[in-house]
Every structure is written in C-alpha cells, then in structure tokens.
Motif scaffolding. Sequence first.
Motif, PDB file in Angstrom:
ATOM      1  N   LEU A   8     -18.562  17.948   7.849  1.00 43.10           N
ATOM      2  CA  LEU A   8     -17.462  17.385   8.535  1.00 43.10           C
ATOM      3  C   LEU A   8     -17.086  16.086   7.537  1.00 43.10           C
ATOM      4  O   LEU A   8     -15.769  15.994   7.488  1.00 43.10           O
ATOM      5  N   GLN A   9     -17.739  15.229   7.079  1.00 43.83           N
ATOM      6  CA  GLN A   9     -17.528  14.092   6.601  1.00 43.83           C
ATOM      7  C   GLN A   9     -16.710  14.498   5.037  1.00 43.83           C
ATOM      8  O   GLN A   9     -15.769  13.791   4.698  1.00 43.83           O
ATOM      9  N   VAL A  10     -17.492  15.435   4.364  1.00 41.01           N
ATOM     10  CA  VAL A  10     -16.759  15.904   3.159  1.00 41.01           C
ATOM     11  C   VAL A  10     -15.509  16.562   3.393  1.00 41.01           C
ATOM     12  O   VAL A  10     -14.605  16.460   2.807  1.00 41.01           O
ATOM     13  N   GLU A  11     -15.467  17.417   4.700  1.00 36.69           N
ATOM     14  CA  GLU A  11     -14.203  18.108   4.855  1.00 36.69           C
ATOM     15  C   GLU A  11     -12.941  17.132   5.188  1.00 36.69           C
ATOM     16  O   GLU A  11     -11.729  17.140   4.831  1.00 36.69           O
ATOM     17  N   VAL A  12     -13.431  15.950   5.951  1.00 39.16           N
ATOM     18  CA  VAL A  12     -12.384  14.906   6.465  1.00 39.16           C
ATOM     19  C   VAL A  12     -11.978  14.287   5.200  1.00 39.16           C
ATOM     20  O   VAL A  12     -10.730  13.790   5.047  1.00 39.16           O
ATOM     21  N   GLY A  13     -12.910  13.937   4.305  1.00 36.71           N
ATOM     22  CA  GLY A  13     -12.616  13.288   3.003  1.00 36.71           C
ATOM     23  C   GLY A  13     -11.527  14.065   2.312  1.00 36.71           C
ATOM     24  O   GLY A  13     -10.522  13.410   1.626  1.00 36.71           O
ATOM     25  N   ALA A  14     -11.821  15.298   1.885  1.00 31.79           N
ATOM     26  CA  ALA A  14     -11.083  16.046   1.443  1.00 31.79           C
ATOM     27  C   ALA A  14      -9.480  16.175   1.916  1.00 31.79           C
ATOM     28  O   ALA A  14      -8.554  16.402   1.044  1.00 31.79           O
ATOM     29  N   ARG A  15      -9.790  16.252   3.202  1.00 30.08           N
ATOM     30  CA  ARG A  15      -8.208  16.661   4.025  1.00 30.08           C
ATOM     31  C   ARG A  15      -7.309  15.056   3.599  1.00 30.08           C
ATOM     32  O   ARG A  15      -6.071  15.133   3.361  1.00 30.08           O
ATOM     33  N   TYR A  16      -8.130  14.026   3.734  1.00 31.34           N
ATOM     34  CA  TYR A  16      -7.392  12.904   3.473  1.00 31.34           C
ATOM     35  C   TYR A  16      -6.940  12.548   2.182  1.00 31.34           C
ATOM     36  O   TYR A  16      -5.914  12.336   1.945  1.00 31.34           O
ATOM     37  N   ASP A  17      -7.708  13.060   0.930  1.00 34.60           N
ATOM     38  CA  ASP A  17      -7.312  12.966  -0.104  1.00 34.60           C
ATOM     39  C   ASP A  17      -5.929  14.066  -0.463  1.00 34.60           C
ATOM     40  O   ASP A  17      -5.169  13.571  -1.282  1.00 34.60           O
ATOM     41  N   THR A  18      -6.064  15.105   0.202  1.00 32.53           N
ATOM     42  CA  THR A  18      -5.118  16.154  -0.072  1.00 32.53           C
ATOM     43  C   THR A  18      -3.744  15.311   0.506  1.00 32.53           C
ATOM     44  O   THR A  18      -2.440  15.474  -0.089  1.00 32.53           O
ATOM     45  N   GLY A  19      -3.847  15.070   1.548  1.00 32.49           N
ATOM     46  CA  GLY A  19      -2.663  14.435   2.183  1.00 32.49           C
ATOM     47  C   GLY A  19      -2.312  13.178   1.281  1.00 32.49           C
ATOM     48  O   GLY A  19      -0.808  13.063   1.335  1.00 32.49           O
ATOM     49  N   PHE A  20      -2.914  12.515   0.895  1.00 33.59           N
ATOM     50  CA  PHE A  20      -2.384  11.298  -0.003  1.00 33.59           C
ATOM     51  C   PHE A  20      -1.764  11.704  -1.137  1.00 33.59           C
ATOM     52  O   PHE A  20      -0.816  11.288  -1.769  1.00 33.59           O
ATOM     53  N   GLN A  21      -2.473  12.874  -1.812  1.00 33.18           N
ATOM     54  CA  GLN A  21      -1.717  13.457  -3.092  1.00 33.18           C
ATOM     55  C   GLN A  21      -0.359  13.914  -2.713  1.00 33.18           C
ATOM     56  O   GLN A  21       0.493  13.859  -3.338  1.00 33.18           O
ATOM     57  N   PHE A  22      -0.237  14.684  -1.409  1.00 40.89           N
ATOM     58  CA  PHE A  22       1.123  14.934  -0.963  1.00 40.89           C
ATOM     59  C   PHE A  22       1.890  13.853  -1.014  1.00 40.89           C
ATOM     60  O   PHE A  22       3.246  14.319  -1.346  1.00 40.89           O
ATOM     61  N   ALA A  23       1.605  12.737  -0.344  1.00 41.20           N
ATOM     62  CA  ALA A  23       2.562  11.725  -0.048  1.00 41.20           C
ATOM     63  C   ALA A  23       2.909  11.186  -1.642  1.00 41.20           C
ATOM     64  O   ALA A  23       4.068  10.967  -1.707  1.00 41.20           O
ATOM     65  N   GLU A  25       3.440  13.353  -4.300  1.00 43.10           N
ATOM     66  CA  GLU A  25       4.343  14.327  -4.638  1.00 43.10           C
ATOM     67  C   GLU A  25       5.663  13.958  -4.129  1.00 43.10           C
ATOM     68  O   GLU A  25       6.470  14.395  -4.720  1.00 43.10           O
ATOM     69  N   GLN A  26       5.686  13.539  -2.948  1.00 51.12           N
ATOM     70  CA  GLN A  26       6.649  13.161  -2.096  1.00 51.12           C
ATOM     71  C   GLN A  26       7.805  11.943  -2.611  1.00 51.12           C
ATOM     72  O   GLN A  26       8.886  11.945  -2.973  1.00 51.12           O
ATOM     73  N   LEU A  27       6.750  11.004  -3.127  1.00 50.54           N
ATOM     74  CA  LEU A  27       7.324   9.768  -3.978  1.00 50.54           C
ATOM     75  C   LEU A  27       7.997  10.251  -5.192  1.00 50.54           C
ATOM     76  O   LEU A  27       9.108   9.816  -5.770  1.00 50.54           O
ATOM     77  N   LYS A  28       7.338  11.116  -6.156  1.00 47.38           N
ATOM     78  CA  LYS A  28       8.042  11.624  -7.114  1.00 47.38           C
ATOM     79  C   LYS A  28       9.399  12.309  -7.085  1.00 47.38           C
ATOM     80  O   LYS A  28      10.209  12.391  -7.752  1.00 47.38           O
ATOM     81  N   VAL A  29       9.411  13.319  -5.753  1.00 45.23           N
ATOM     82  CA  VAL A  29      10.626  13.795  -5.610  1.00 45.23           C
ATOM     83  C   VAL A  29      11.724  12.797  -4.997  1.00 45.23           C
ATOM     84  O   VAL A  29      12.948  12.746  -5.545  1.00 45.23           O
ATOM     85  N   VAL A  30      11.444  11.837  -4.142  1.00 41.46           N
ATOM     86  CA  VAL A  30      12.477  10.888  -3.577  1.00 41.46           C
ATOM     87  C   VAL A  30      12.859   9.818  -4.551  1.00 41.46           C
ATOM     88  O   VAL A  30      13.735   9.567  -4.642  1.00 41.46           O
ATOM     89  N   PHE A  31      11.957   9.573  -5.605  1.00 42.88           N
ATOM     90  CA  PHE A  31      12.157   8.428  -6.574  1.00 42.88           C
ATOM     91  C   PHE A  31      11.688   8.892  -7.838  1.00 42.88           C
ATOM     92  O   PHE A  31      10.758   8.718  -8.552  1.00 42.88           O
TER      93      PHE A  31
END
Length: 62
Positions: A8-23, A25-31
């Motif tokens: 579960l710790q690994v899963e939560v860490g992976a999801r956190y990192d995926t969300g960060f990377q998505f953010a 990518e959004q920065l790249k689109v907006v700016f």
Amino acid sequence: MEELVEGLQVEVGARYDTGFQFAIEQLKVVFPDLDEAKLGKLDALNWIVDGKLVPFVPTDAA
C-alpha cells in the motif's frame, strides 16, 4: 500484514508521483514558454529552502 502495508505504501507513493507529473504536464500546457530544463528539475520530494529547490532529506536520517 507487513507485506500488505508495504504494498500500500508503494501504491500510494506511485499515485502521488503520477499526480505530481500530471500537474507538471498541466503547467507545460498553461505556460508553454516555461523552460523545459527547469521543469525537468522538479520532483515531488524536493523542498524549497532559501528560494532554491533542494532534495528532501528525512529528519531522522543520520
């Protein structure tokens, strides 16, 4: 039980990192004019100290 917690710790860490990377990518689109090299230095575990990005170091690390 320990294996379940570890998994579960690994899963939560992976999801956190995926969300960060998505953010990022959004920065790249907006700016679109942001410096890609600087964006590449961003990491979900970095801290900001005196206006600079520094790697996270756990307080209990010795």
